[in-house]
Design a protein around this motif. Structure first.
Motif, PDB file in Angstrom:
ATOM      1  N   LEU A   1      -2.654   0.608   6.131  1.00 42.35           N
ATOM      2  CA  LEU A   1      -4.111   0.696   6.079  1.00 42.35           C
ATOM      3  C   LEU A   1      -4.554   2.156   5.968  1.00 42.35           C
ATOM      4  O   LEU A   1      -5.478   2.470   5.211  1.00 42.35           O
ATOM      5  CB  LEU A   1      -4.728   0.037   7.313  1.00 42.35           C
ATOM      6  CG  LEU A   1      -6.250  -0.012   7.366  1.00 42.35           C
ATOM      7  CD1 LEU A   1      -6.826  -0.734   6.144  1.00 42.35           C
ATOM      8  CD2 LEU A   1      -6.714  -0.700   8.652  1.00 42.35           C
TER       9      LEU A   1
ATOM     10  N   ALA B   1      -8.654   5.405  -0.927  1.00 45.99           N
ATOM     11  CA  ALA B   1     -10.067   5.069  -1.114  1.00 45.99           C
ATOM     12  C   ALA B   1     -10.952   6.308  -1.001  1.00 45.99           C
ATOM     13  O   ALA B   1     -11.935   6.441  -1.746  1.00 45.99           O
ATOM     14  CB  ALA B   1     -10.497   4.012  -0.104  1.00 45.99           C
ATOM     15  N   SER B   2     -10.599   7.233  -0.122  1.00 47.52           N
ATOM     16  CA  SER B   2     -11.399   8.458  -0.003  1.00 47.52           C
ATOM     17  C   SER B   2     -11.321   9.282  -1.282  1.00 47.52           C
ATOM     18  O   SER B   2     -12.327   9.876  -1.704  1.00 47.52           O
ATOM     19  CB  SER B   2     -10.973   9.283   1.217  1.00 47.52           C
ATOM     20  OG  SER B   2      -9.729   9.913   1.021  1.00 47.52           O
TER      21      SER B   2
ATOM     22  N   ASP C   1     -11.415   4.056  11.825  1.00 47.48           N
ATOM     23  CA  ASP C   1     -12.222   2.908  11.412  1.00 47.48           C
ATOM     24  C   ASP C   1     -12.713   3.006   9.964  1.00 47.48           C
ATOM     25  O   ASP C   1     -13.711   2.401   9.598  1.00 47.48           O
ATOM     26  CB  ASP C   1     -13.395   2.702  12.373  1.00 47.48           C
ATOM     27  CG  ASP C   1     -14.284   3.933  12.476  1.00 47.48           C
ATOM     28  OD1 ASP C   1     -13.932   4.996  11.936  1.00 47.48           O
ATOM     29  OD2 ASP C   1     -15.359   3.817  13.097  1.00 47.48           O
ATOM     30  N   GLY C   2     -12.013   3.759   9.131  1.00 47.34           N
ATOM     31  CA  GLY C   2     -12.413   3.850   7.725  1.00 47.34           C
ATOM     32  C   GLY C   2     -11.949   5.143   7.080  1.00 47.34           C
ATOM     33  O   GLY C   2     -10.825   5.584   7.279  1.00 47.34           O
ATOM     34  N   PHE C   3     -12.861   5.756   6.322  1.00 50.21           N
ATOM     35  CA  PHE C   3     -12.564   7.003   5.639  1.00 50.21           C
ATOM     36  C   PHE C   3     -13.879   7.692   5.304  1.00 50.21           C
ATOM     37  O   PHE C   3     -14.952   7.074   5.391  1.00 50.21           O
ATOM     38  CB  PHE C   3     -11.755   6.765   4.356  1.00 50.21           C
ATOM     39  CG  PHE C   3     -12.482   5.919   3.335  1.00 50.21           C
ATOM     40  CD1 PHE C   3     -13.261   6.512   2.345  1.00 50.21           C
ATOM     41  CD2 PHE C   3     -12.396   4.542   3.366  1.00 50.21           C
ATOM     42  CE1 PHE C   3     -13.945   5.742   1.423  1.00 50.21           C
ATOM     43  CE2 PHE C   3     -13.056   3.763   2.437  1.00 50.21           C
ATOM     44  CZ  PHE C   3     -13.841   4.364   1.461  1.00 50.21           C
TER      45      PHE C   3
ATOM     46  N   CYS D   1       0.827  -1.207   0.000  1.00 52.39           N
ATOM     47  CA  CYS D   1       0.000   0.000   0.000  1.00 52.39           C
ATOM     48  C   CYS D   1       0.862   1.258   0.000  1.00 52.39           C
ATOM     49  O   CYS D   1       0.454   2.297  -0.509  1.00 52.39           O
ATOM     50  CB  CYS D   1      -0.898   0.046   1.236  1.00 52.39           C
ATOM     51  SG  CYS D   1      -2.077  -1.294   1.323  1.00 52.39           S
TER      52      CYS D   1
ATOM     53  N   SER E   1      -8.460   9.660   5.962  1.00 61.35           N
ATOM     54  CA  SER E   1      -8.681   8.331   6.536  1.00 61.35           C
ATOM     55  C   SER E   1      -8.839   8.553   8.039  1.00 61.35           C
ATOM     56  O   SER E   1      -8.293   9.501   8.602  1.00 61.35           O
ATOM     57  CB  SER E   1      -7.496   7.413   6.243  1.00 61.35           C
ATOM     58  OG  SER E   1      -6.336   7.851   6.906  1.00 61.35           O
TER      59      SER E   1
ATOM     60  N   ALA F   1      -1.948  -3.475   4.035  1.00 62.76           N
ATOM     61  CA  ALA F   1      -3.164  -3.150   4.794  1.00 62.76           C
ATOM     62  C   ALA F   1      -3.157  -3.789   6.182  1.00 62.76           C
ATOM     63  O   ALA F   1      -3.964  -3.424   7.032  1.00 62.76           O
ATOM     64  CB  ALA F   1      -4.403  -3.577   4.015  1.00 62.76           C
TER      65      ALA F   1
ATOM     66  N   ARG G   1      -6.801   3.621   2.973  1.00 61.32           N
ATOM     67  CA  ARG G   1      -8.044   4.358   3.234  1.00 61.32           C
ATOM     68  C   ARG G   1      -7.987   5.767   2.651  1.00 61.32           C
ATOM     69  O   ARG G   1      -8.989   6.278   2.148  1.00 61.32           O
ATOM     70  CB  ARG G   1      -8.307   4.412   4.738  1.00 61.32           C
ATOM     71  CG  ARG G   1      -8.731   3.074   5.299  1.00 61.32           C
ATOM     72  CD  ARG G   1      -8.847   3.119   6.803  1.00 61.32           C
ATOM     73  NE  ARG G   1      -9.443   1.897   7.311  1.00 61.32           N
ATOM     74  CZ  ARG G   1      -9.431   1.558   8.594  1.00 61.32           C
ATOM     75  NH1 ARG G   1      -8.859   2.353   9.497  1.00 61.32           N
ATOM     76  NH2 ARG G   1      -9.999   0.427   8.980  1.00 61.32           N
ATOM     77  N   HIS G   2      -6.836   6.401   2.716  1.00 62.25           N
ATOM     78  CA  HIS G   2      -6.690   7.741   2.145  1.00 62.25           C
ATOM     79  C   HIS G   2      -6.936   7.699   0.637  1.00 62.25           C
ATOM     80  O   HIS G   2      -7.660   8.529   0.079  1.00 62.25           O
ATOM     81  CB  HIS G   2      -5.304   8.303   2.451  1.00 62.25           C
ATOM     82  CG  HIS G   2      -5.092   9.675   1.918  1.00 62.25           C
ATOM     83  ND1 HIS G   2      -4.271   9.932   0.853  1.00 62.25           N
ATOM     84  CD2 HIS G   2      -5.608  10.864   2.279  1.00 62.25           C
ATOM     85  CE1 HIS G   2      -4.296  11.218   0.582  1.00 62.25           C
ATOM     86  NE2 HIS G   2      -5.100  11.807   1.435  1.00 62.25           N
TER      87      HIS G   2
END
Length: 183
Positions: free
Chosen positions: A89, A96-97, A121-123, A57, A118, A83, A93-94
């Motif tokens: 991770l 993915a945003s 617990d997510g993004f 990643c 991110s 991840a 997530r960054h």
């Protein structure tokens, strides 16, 4: 997995950056393992597994998290982040945003973007659409995100001087980005 890398020069031209196998080459070119007695690198007899190349990643160079396109110009300590790592991770997530923001803009071009970090617990991405998004929009956004990922678009990162960045975002009609840059 911590590795020592000696004079690793990567992505010497733009074509290599866009090649889908760039991560594999990044990991396999001249990765070395430390020789404690002589303080120099020995070339690996085997290449890191392709599975590591697929799940990488980000990287960590001398303790600093870097993206996978970073050119390493000197000896360094290299940690490949996946991840399974907290920092890897966060990088995933960054990214993915940003994919989500792109999906929202494709589906709802009038939407204005703010920030998309991110989080633990997510993004998320703060957006200001012309009409409010509803729960029914989420499957469409997710489907568009999957399409974007399948397109394997090159990730581009660039830096602009502050004034140019403000003008750039004004041209894109992104007032929240302008406000963030001005602050």
């Amino acid at each position: 997995m911590v590795l020592l890398v000696r004079k690793l020069l990567l992505f010497q031209n733009e074509k290599e950056k866009k090649d889908e196998d760039h991560i594999k080459r990044w990991l396999c070119q001249r990765i070395c393992e430390p020789d404690v007695h002589h303080r120099h690198c020995k070339r690996h007899q085997r290449r890191p597994g392709e599975s590591l190349a697929r799940v990488a990643c980000a990287g960590e160079v001398n303790g600093e998290v870097v993206d996978l396109r970073t050119v390493l110009e000197q000896d360094c300590e290299l940690n490949i982040l996946t991840a399974k790592d907290e920092k890897g991770l966060a990088a995933l997530r960054h990214t993915a945003s940003h994919v989500m923001a792109q999906a929202v803009k494709r589906l709802y071009p009038e939407t204005k973007l703010a920030i998309g970090p991110s989080i633990a617990d997510g993004f998320y991405y703060d957006v200001d659409p012309a009409t409010p998004l509803t729960a029914e929009d989420l499957p469409k956004i997710e489907a568009e995100m999957k399409k974007i990922i399948k397109e394997a678009l090159p990730l581009e990162r660039f830096t602009l001087p502050r004034n140019e960045a403000i003008e750039f975002m004004k041209e894109k009609e992104e007032p929240y980005k302008v406000e963030l840059i001005e602050d």
